[in-house]
Motif scaffolding. Structure first.
Motif, PDB file in Angstrom:
ATOM      1  N   TYR A  51     -36.054 -12.455   2.969  1.00 14.48           N
ATOM      2  CA  TYR A  51     -35.186 -11.288   3.109  1.00 14.48           C
ATOM      3  C   TYR A  51     -35.600 -10.447   4.323  1.00 14.48           C
ATOM      4  CZ  TYR A  51     -34.773  -6.281   2.254  1.00 14.48           C
ATOM      5  OH  TYR A  51     -34.610  -4.940   2.394  1.00 14.48           O
ATOM      6  N   LEU A  72     -33.239  -0.681  13.313  1.00 12.78           N
ATOM      7  CA  LEU A  72     -33.116   0.754  13.564  1.00 12.78           C
ATOM      8  C   LEU A  72     -34.287   1.256  14.398  1.00 12.78           C
ATOM      9  CD1 LEU A  72     -31.823   1.946  10.113  1.00 12.78           C
ATOM     10  CD2 LEU A  72     -30.570   1.838  12.246  1.00 12.78           C
ATOM     11  N   PRO A 108     -34.837  -6.982   6.334  1.00  8.47           N
ATOM     12  CA  PRO A 108     -34.087  -5.752   6.164  1.00  8.47           C
ATOM     13  C   PRO A 108     -33.154  -5.481   7.346  1.00  8.47           C
ATOM     14  CG  PRO A 108     -36.437  -5.313   6.466  1.00  8.47           C
ATOM     15  CD  PRO A 108     -36.258  -6.773   6.531  1.00  8.47           C
ATOM     16  N   VAL A 109     -31.949  -5.030   7.016  1.00  6.39           N
ATOM     17  CA  VAL A 109     -30.982  -4.646   8.041  1.00  6.39           C
ATOM     18  C   VAL A 109     -31.590  -3.572   8.925  1.00  6.39           C
ATOM     19  CG1 VAL A 109     -28.678  -3.708   8.425  1.00  6.39           C
ATOM     20  CG2 VAL A 109     -29.161  -5.024   6.361  1.00  6.39           C
ATOM     21  N   ALA A 110     -32.358  -2.709   8.246  1.00 10.49           N
ATOM     22  CA  ALA A 110     -32.874  -1.537   8.934  1.00 10.49           C
ATOM     23  C   ALA A 110     -33.921  -1.881   9.971  1.00 10.49           C
ATOM     24  CB  ALA A 110     -33.464  -0.579   7.916  1.00 10.49           C
TER      25      ALA A 110
END
Ligand SMILES: Nc1ncnc2c1ncn2[C@@H]1O[C@H](COP(=O)(O)OP(=O)(O)O)[C@@H](O)[C@H]1O
Ligand SMILES: [Mg+2]
Lengths: 252, 425
Positions: free
Chosen positions: B7, B14, B9-11
């Motif tokens: 997995y 950022l 993270p999309v973040a």
């Protein structure tokens, strides 16, 4: 024997018997609702479960262990998380930080002196918190100050924070109080999703019959501090005593 | 910690996340930038604080002399530590001067018993004040809000009374009462040997000062100042680490919502106690350094006014910000030492170009605010800051920075903290 056993609990405030002779057994991995008119003693009962109040009489045990006399953080560490009637979150912190605190509490316990480690480099915690936010569809709000969110989002965040601890028992005190219909439906969906996606016991206090009948497997009706009946939703709907004491009131 | 699951993270894309990953000395770029600024300011202070030629009328505004520069950084340490308690947890202690005093006495005792090397004294100051803070914190933290403040104040006043009279009698003289604790020739000084007969660190005397004269400017480089400055930089670095740590986040959570914290399985008490002890140790260290610069410790260092002063410094600079307390400490010490020296004849000299009547009138108006009246000016300034800049001088600096680079991206280094403070109002 349920995961939560409440026996003969009584609580007085001065001359007022807020709770008297309450018996309640919540089965593991079920959703148990507690309903009753305003002032019935629902919040008081919940407060007795999490160590905010100490009952005058009776016993409360979780998973075979008594919770009485333990501090709130100790009871929480036993596996009970609580959502408040008005959302209690860390308003000055960002949404991500709000999520990280329960993750830290779960991993490091009630106290850990990590004063030299960089918080944002703790990948395990950051990832877990972000994962949780994604699960709750809140990841786009991660940098926001929690206080500046809408009430619905605060409630969502608070539930997410409780879940991040992977509690065995989740207690909710009127989670949809003061919410618009759409938000209420979202909350119902969220709670259904929670219940279906992991093994968890949920005890929910609710005023809104729609919420109760969409979620609960067992319902306890509380009136004037005493349980009136306990049964399945279908039986509760038709129960004459309940109609008289409670449902009748809200139907006009 | 390296257990990477599939997995991602999309973040991760950022910016704040990326910034968090490449760090220098364990600090983010922004924080490291701030540390660099602090290092530059303290190391170059003898130049920066001496902008006026020594023969000019403005020379009295120069603050680049050893005694004052030492005070800047020592009280900076005091305020940095105070900010760890007050800025992060919101617990307002009105008794931190007690730890400053305990630190001072401890250090002088080491001079008396061991000798003039400052190292044992400074170490003992930190240890003793830490233990003392543990005791006072353990009791005071049973209450919060105003009751906590009153308890700390009561303890500090008791400590003052103890130091001033009780612990100073012929049979047991720990503090030497109103004379103050100092080193006498008949003190044992077991390890003194033939080292300098004044505070020193491995032979380098604290009062050793090199003067660099460039034209009409005299820049003074003092050994004691540089020792204190290095200690302050270390203290500042540690406090940044603490602010950015899980511990620091828990302390902010205590301030934000203690109820939620308790129902999240965290015991708030040991966190606040740890913060109290750490800030007490900072205060003790500052006290120890005061004695190391001038081997004399008096009870007045424990007075409630001294406790109040560090509160003012922290709020004036910006409570909860990283650099605010240092700025606040410098600001107040500058006022105390420079503004208070302006007297009537100085004012007359300034306004001499005006007609006599006007000159006298102006002097009459300005005079109450300078010299002995410097507290008045400071009070007014404090009021203005609290009303218009609740985030302190740091917030003021950020506001100015935003005005200057309105069309550029990115905020000031301490936007977060200042904004947080405002959100907390
Ligand atoms: N801390 C308290 N002190 C005194 N009375 C209380 C306190 N908490 C609740 N009560 C009283 O106990 C009764 C039950 O309250 P509560 O448990 O909040 O009801 P519910 O949540 O079912 O609406 C009410 O009459 C309420 O006024
Ligand atoms: Mg209620």
């Amino acid at each position: 024997m349920g995961i939560l056993e409440v026996k003969n609990v009584g609580k007085r405030f001065g001359g007022l018997h807020a709770l008297s002779d309450v018996n309640l057994s919540v089965a593991e991995n079920s959703v148990h609702a507690i309903i009753g008119p305003n002032g019935a003693g629902k919040s008081t009962l919940l407060n007795c479960l999490v160590g905010k109040l100490i009952p005058d009489t009776g016993s409360v045990s979780f998973d075979g262990q008594s919770v009485l006399g333990r501090k709130p953080h100790e009871i929480n560490q036993m596996g009970i998380s609580r959502v408040f009637q008005t959302p209690e979150i860390f308003g000055d912190l960002t949404v991500l930080e709000n999520m990280m605190i329960p993750c830290l509490a779960r991993r490091d316990g009630a106290f850990a002196l990590h004063g030299y480690r960089a918080m944002m480099r703790d990948r395990e915690i950051v990832d877990r918190a972000e994962h949780m936010l994604e699960d709750m569809h809140m990841i786009d709000k991660r940098g926001m100050h929690a206080a500046s969110m809408s009430r619905g989002d605060k409630r969502r965040l608070e539930i997410a924070m409780c879940l991040a601890q992977q509690p065995r028992l989740l207690l909710l005190d009127e989670p949809t109080a003061g919410m618009a219909r759409a938000d209420t439906n979202n909350t119902i969906e969220l709670l259904k999703h929670i219940k279906d996606s992991r093994p968890i016991t949920i005890a929910i206090i609710e005023h809104d019959m729609h919420v109760v009948f969409s979620l609960a497997e067992r319902i306890t009706v509380l009136a004037q501090g005493t349980p009136l009946v306990e049964d399945t939703p279908d039986n509760i709907k038709g129960h004459p005593k309940v109609r008289e004491a409670y449902l009748g009131e809200t139907e006009h | 910690m390296t257990d990477q699951t599939d997995y991602t993270p999309v973040a991760a894309q950022l910016p704040s996340r990326r910034a968090a990953r490449d760090t220098i000395l364990g600090l983010t770029r922004k924080d490291f930038g701030l540390l660099t600024v602090v290092i530059a300011l303290t190391m170059l202070a003898p130049f920066l604080l001496n902008p006026f030629p020594s023969n000019s009328a403005m020379a009295q505004f120069n603050a680049g002399y050893p005694d004052l520069m030492q005070r800047f950084v020592i009280f900076g340490i005091f305020a940095i530590g105070f900010n760890i308690l007050f800025g992060l947890t919101g617990y307002l202690s009105f008794g931190h001067a007690a730890f400053l005093g305990v630190g001072s006495y401890s250090c002088v005792w080491m001079f008396k018993l061991l000798g003039y090397n400052v190292l044992p004294g400074i170490l003992l100051a930190i240890v003793v004040s830490g233990l003392f803070a543990l005791l006072i914190g353990y009791i005071s933290l049973r209450r919060s809000g105003i009751y906590f403040s009153i308890l700390t104040l009561a303890f500090a006043q008791m400590s003052f009374a103890l130091a001033y009279s009780v612990l100073s009698n012929p049979s047991f003289n720990l503090t030497n009462g109103e004379t103050g604790l100092q080193v006498y020739t008949n003190d044992p000084q077991w390890l003194q040997g033939d080292g300098p007969r004044a505070p020193h660190i491995f032979g380098l005397a604290m009062r050793e000062t090199e003067t660099l004269s460039v034209g009409a400017w005299n820049f003074q480089f003092n050994a004691g100042y540089y020792l204190c400055a290095v200690v302050m930089i270390i203290c500042f670095y540690l406090s940044v680490r603490l602010f950015r740590s899980p511990f620091g986040m828990m302390l902010r959570a205590v301030k934000s919502n203690q109820q939620r914290l308790n129902y999240t399985g965290v015991n708030a008490r040991p966190y606040t106690l740890a913060a109290f002890v750490i800030s007490g140790m900072y205060a003790g260290l500052a006290g120890g350094l005061l004695s190391a610069m001038d081997p004399l410790a008096g009870a007045e260092r424990m007075q409630w006014t001294a406790s109040g002063e560090v509160v003012l410094m922290t709020i004036l600079g910006g409570a909860g910000t990283l650099i605010g307390p240092v700025l606040g400490a410098g600001f107040i010490k500058y006022f105390e030492n420079i503004f208070s020296k302006i007297n009537e004849s100085t004012l007359h000299a300034w306004f001499a170009f005006l007609p006599d009547g006007l000159e006298d009138a102006l002097v009459a108006i300005v005079y109450p605010f300078v010299g002995k009246g410097w507290h008045l000016t400071l009070g007014l300034l404090f009021m203005l800051v609290v009303i218009f800049l609740p985030g302190g001088l740091v917030q003021g600096g950020n506001k100015m920075a935003t005005i200057f680079r309105r069309d550029r991206k990115g905020g000031g280094v301490e936007d977060d903290a200042a904004a947080q403070r405002q959100a907390g109002e």
